[in-house]
Design an enzyme around this catalytic site. Structure first.
Site, PDB file in Angstrom:
ATOM      1  CG  HIS A 255      -1.826  -1.180   1.254  1.00  0.00           C
ATOM      2  ND1 HIS A 255      -2.877  -1.331   0.370  1.00  0.00           N
ATOM      3  CD2 HIS A 255      -1.829  -2.293   2.023  1.00  0.00           C
ATOM      4  CE1 HIS A 255      -3.486  -2.478   0.612  1.00  0.00           C
ATOM      5  NE2 HIS A 255      -2.865  -3.090   1.603  1.00  0.00           N
ATOM      6  CB  CYS A 264       7.828  -2.861  15.781  1.00  0.00           C
ATOM      7  SG  CYS A 264       7.174  -3.425  17.370  1.00  0.00           S
TER       8      CYS A 264
HETATM    9  P1  NAD Z   1       5.774  -0.998  25.589  1.00  0.00           P
HETATM   10  O1  NAD Z   1       6.617   0.199  25.777  1.00  0.00           O
HETATM   11  O2  NAD Z   1       4.320  -0.834  25.287  1.00  0.00           O
HETATM   12  O3  NAD Z   1       5.863  -1.938  26.873  1.00  0.00           O
HETATM   13  C1  NAD Z   1       7.038  -2.163  27.585  1.00  0.00           C
HETATM   14  C2  NAD Z   1       6.671  -2.254  29.069  1.00  0.00           C
HETATM   15  O4  NAD Z   1       7.800  -2.701  29.807  1.00  0.00           O
HETATM   16  C3  NAD Z   1       6.250  -0.920  29.674  1.00  0.00           C
HETATM   17  O5  NAD Z   1       4.978  -1.038  30.264  1.00  0.00           O
HETATM   18  C4  NAD Z   1       7.328  -0.635  30.712  1.00  0.00           C
HETATM   19  O6  NAD Z   1       6.854   0.074  31.839  1.00  0.00           O
HETATM   20  C5  NAD Z   1       7.767  -2.037  31.053  1.00  0.00           C
HETATM   21  N1  NAD Z   1       9.074  -2.129  31.704  1.00  0.00           N
HETATM   22  C6  NAD Z   1      10.221  -1.468  31.428  1.00  0.00           C
HETATM   23  N2  NAD Z   1      11.198  -1.852  32.267  1.00  0.00           N
HETATM   24  C7  NAD Z   1      10.665  -2.791  33.084  1.00  0.00           C
HETATM   25  C8  NAD Z   1      11.186  -3.578  34.141  1.00  0.00           C
HETATM   26  N3  NAD Z   1      12.471  -3.485  34.518  1.00  0.00           N
HETATM   27  N4  NAD Z   1      10.362  -4.439  34.779  1.00  0.00           N
HETATM   28  C9  NAD Z   1       9.074  -4.550  34.393  1.00  0.00           C
HETATM   29  N5  NAD Z   1       8.533  -3.835  33.397  1.00  0.00           N
HETATM   30  C10 NAD Z   1       9.318  -2.965  32.745  1.00  0.00           C
HETATM   31  O7  NAD Z   1       6.467  -1.857  24.443  1.00  0.00           O
HETATM   32  P2  NAD Z   1       5.813  -2.986  23.517  1.00  0.00           P
HETATM   33  O8  NAD Z   1       5.236  -2.382  22.289  1.00  0.00           O
HETATM   34  O9  NAD Z   1       4.962  -3.854  24.345  1.00  0.00           O
HETATM   35  O10 NAD Z   1       7.118  -3.769  23.057  1.00  0.00           O
HETATM   36  C11 NAD Z   1       7.836  -4.590  23.942  1.00  0.00           C
HETATM   37  C12 NAD Z   1       8.817  -5.427  23.142  1.00  0.00           C
HETATM   38  O11 NAD Z   1       8.088  -6.273  22.256  1.00  0.00           O
HETATM   39  C13 NAD Z   1       9.756  -4.632  22.247  1.00  0.00           C
HETATM   40  O12 NAD Z   1      10.988  -5.291  22.163  1.00  0.00           O
HETATM   41  C14 NAD Z   1       9.067  -4.672  20.902  1.00  0.00           C
HETATM   42  O13 NAD Z   1       9.965  -4.474  19.829  1.00  0.00           O
HETATM   43  C15 NAD Z   1       8.494  -6.064  20.916  1.00  0.00           C
HETATM   44  N6  NAD Z   1       7.323  -6.271  20.067  1.00  0.00           N
HETATM   45  C16 NAD Z   1       6.307  -5.369  20.104  1.00  0.00           C
HETATM   46  C17 NAD Z   1       5.198  -5.583  19.292  1.00  0.00           C
HETATM   47  C18 NAD Z   1       4.086  -4.566  19.233  1.00  0.00           C
HETATM   48  O14 NAD Z   1       3.260  -4.659  18.318  1.00  0.00           O
HETATM   49  N7  NAD Z   1       4.017  -3.624  20.149  1.00  0.00           N
HETATM   50  C19 NAD Z   1       5.135  -6.721  18.466  1.00  0.00           C
HETATM   51  C20 NAD Z   1       6.176  -7.639  18.507  1.00  0.00           C
HETATM   52  C21 NAD Z   1       7.278  -7.391  19.300  1.00  0.00           C
END
Ligand code: NAD
Length: 473
Positions: A255, A264
């Protein structure tokens, strides 16, 4: 099984609720006390379709609890899922692994019996053995933890569906025991026939970043074609339709428009390049730099088209922006192309009024300088040009005849190629899009034909701002 999910953001909150939903005893952990309070009350801390229902169901089952205490988590779980953020480092392309490291160190300090730590965060290849060495160094005798990687492929907007019915499960393990544990965790999915690929940690880590690199490349490919279409007077939507019929290519992720953003794809392709550099294979993934550049250029091109439409200067103009989130069906504004464009136009002196069905709260926090409206019509009132920047289905329902009555000038930039341009034109609008011929333009050899608009004024001003170009290394 008794498991913890550490980090309850977009990935972890959904994972925790879904793991409880399929029958596990789950403890969700986060350092953000407000998030934990909301989740403990059964309220999703962000907008994700279907999360409300699965969270309510899981809480009612008594199998899902939340805490901010890592020591409580260490005592509770046989399996610990690590779902914390891995953002781009400030001043570098590499991933910032401090949150992952903090969780592993914290767990190691509190563990009293053997367990399996399973990383789900997206990390550079080589992270699992590095963390395993860290665990070995920190673990108390008798509490040796094993580590595995299980990358997550969920899409925001479809996260619940993707977690309960994934298209594949990939695990990177170093022992048959870890593999057996993960097969138990995902038993209902395996029983439903979901492909399960068990491999070494390096391959599992690489699957995630290479999948995102491929998707980003596909988007930038069609956006590059859109630029060529603009120069040649061709139509990128028809081009994509024709390409997509080739089953080797497929229509999905073709798209053309404002490009990718979010928490990400942009940071993952940069972190991959940085890691490849460390491994001495930077040249192999050199194309990802071009993918990134092409992507960011769509933001600048959109600003240029809008500026062109208002006569070459945004000063004193009122601009309506439809969409603030990086994609529809999410409230996530991390690296949102829509907000990057809105902020750039504001910096050039326009009054920018933004509407979004779900993302206003996050957008206001990220860009307080912009004005936000709860209704599309209010955002469009008195506008010199309307920019359609996130393809929420709500915007397809807008009545262009009614909207034409409230704007100052009926001019639309459909930067997502998602609205019915014919309908809007028939309702009196001037419509411009990326990669689509505009009736007001004469196709010619000049790039984009963007400076050939009938209602063009002065010369285009340069567009500035970090969100529109590569951040410094
Ligand atoms: P996010 O920022 O929404 O969530 C991360 C969470 O981790 C936050 O709530 C934060 O407060 C918490 N956190 C940080 N340090 C911490 C600690 N020491 N102890 C406990 N909690 C802690 O991020 P997200 O989008 O959920 O992404 C998380 C991971 O997953 C990343 O590596 C991302 O690349 C991967 N990922 C995300 C998606 C997506 O669609 N969002 C999809 C696949 C992979």
């Amino acid at each position: 099984m008794r498991m913890t999910v550490i980090g309850t953001g977009y990935l972890g909150a959904v994972h925790a609720a879904c793991m409880a939903d399929i029958g596990h005893e789950v403890l969700g952990v986060d350092v953000d006390a407000e998030k934990i309070r909301a989740l403990a009350e059964g309220r999703p801390p962000f907008f994700e379709p279907g999360l409300d229902e699965v969270l309510t169901r899981a809480m009612a089952s008594g199998r899902l609890r939340f805490t901010t205490s890592l020591s409580e988590a260490a005592a509770f779980g046989e399996v610990h899922f690590v779902c914390v953020g891995t953002p781009q480092q400030v001043g570098s392309d590499a991933a910032d692994l401090r949150y992952v490291d903090a969780v592993v160190d914290g767990l190691a300090a509190h563990l009293t019996s053997p367990c399996l730590i399973v990383g789900k965060s997206t990390v550079p290849v080589g992270t699992t053995p590095r963390l395993a060495a860290r665990l070995r160094a920190l673990a108390r005798p008798g509490a040796e933890a094993e580590i595995a990687w299980n990358p997550e492929f969920l899409r925001e907007g479809f996260a619940v569906e993707d977690t309960l019915r994934p298209d594949r499960i990939v695990v990177g393990v170093t022992s048959p025991r870890a593999d057996r544990t993960l097969r138990d965790v995902y038993a209902p999915m395996l029983a439903a026939g979901v492909p399960y690929l068990s491999t070494d940690p390096a391959t599992a880590e690489l699957v995630k970043v290479s999948a995102n690199s491929f998707l980003a490349t596909k988007i930038s490919f069609i956006n590059a074609m859109a630029e060529v279409c603009d120069a040649a007077g061709a139509d990128v939507v028809t081009l994509a339709d024709a390409l997509g019929h080739d089953t080797r290519i497929g229509r999905r992720f073709l798209h053309a428009g404002l490009g990718f953003g979010g928490g990400c794809l942009p940071k993952d392709i940069r972190a991959f390049t940085a890691r490849a550099r460390e491994l001495g294979v930077e040249e192999a993934v050199g194309f990802l730099g071009r993918v990134d550049e092409i992507n960011l250029r769509q933001r600048r091109r959109t600003v240029d088209i809008a500026r062109d439409l208002v006569g070459g200067d945004f000063t004193g103009r009122r601009i309506a922006v439809l969409g603030a989130t990086f994609k529809p069906n999410s409230d996530d504004v991390r690296d949102s192309p829509a907000l990057a464009v809105a902020a750039a136009i504001h910096r050039e002196g326009a009054e920018v009024r933004v509407h979004d069905p779900e993302g206003l709260h996050n957008a206001r926090r990220a860009h307080p300088e912009l004005r936000y409206e709860a209704e599309p019509a209010t955002a469009c009132t008195g506008a010199d040009v309307v920019l359609h920047l996130t393809e929420w289905s709500d915007y397809r329902e807008l009545d262009p005849v009614k909207l034409a009555r409230v704007v100052r000038c009926p001019r639309l930039v459909d930067a997502r190629n998602h609205l019915d341009a014919g309908l809007w034109r028939a309702s009196g609008w001037t419509v411009r899009a990326l990669g689509r011929p505009s009736p007001a333009l004469v196709p010619g050899p000049q790039r984009g034909g963007l400076s050939q608009g009938a209602d063009r004024g002065g010369a285009a001003a340069p567009t500035e701002g970090a969100v529109l170009s590569r951040s410094p290394k």
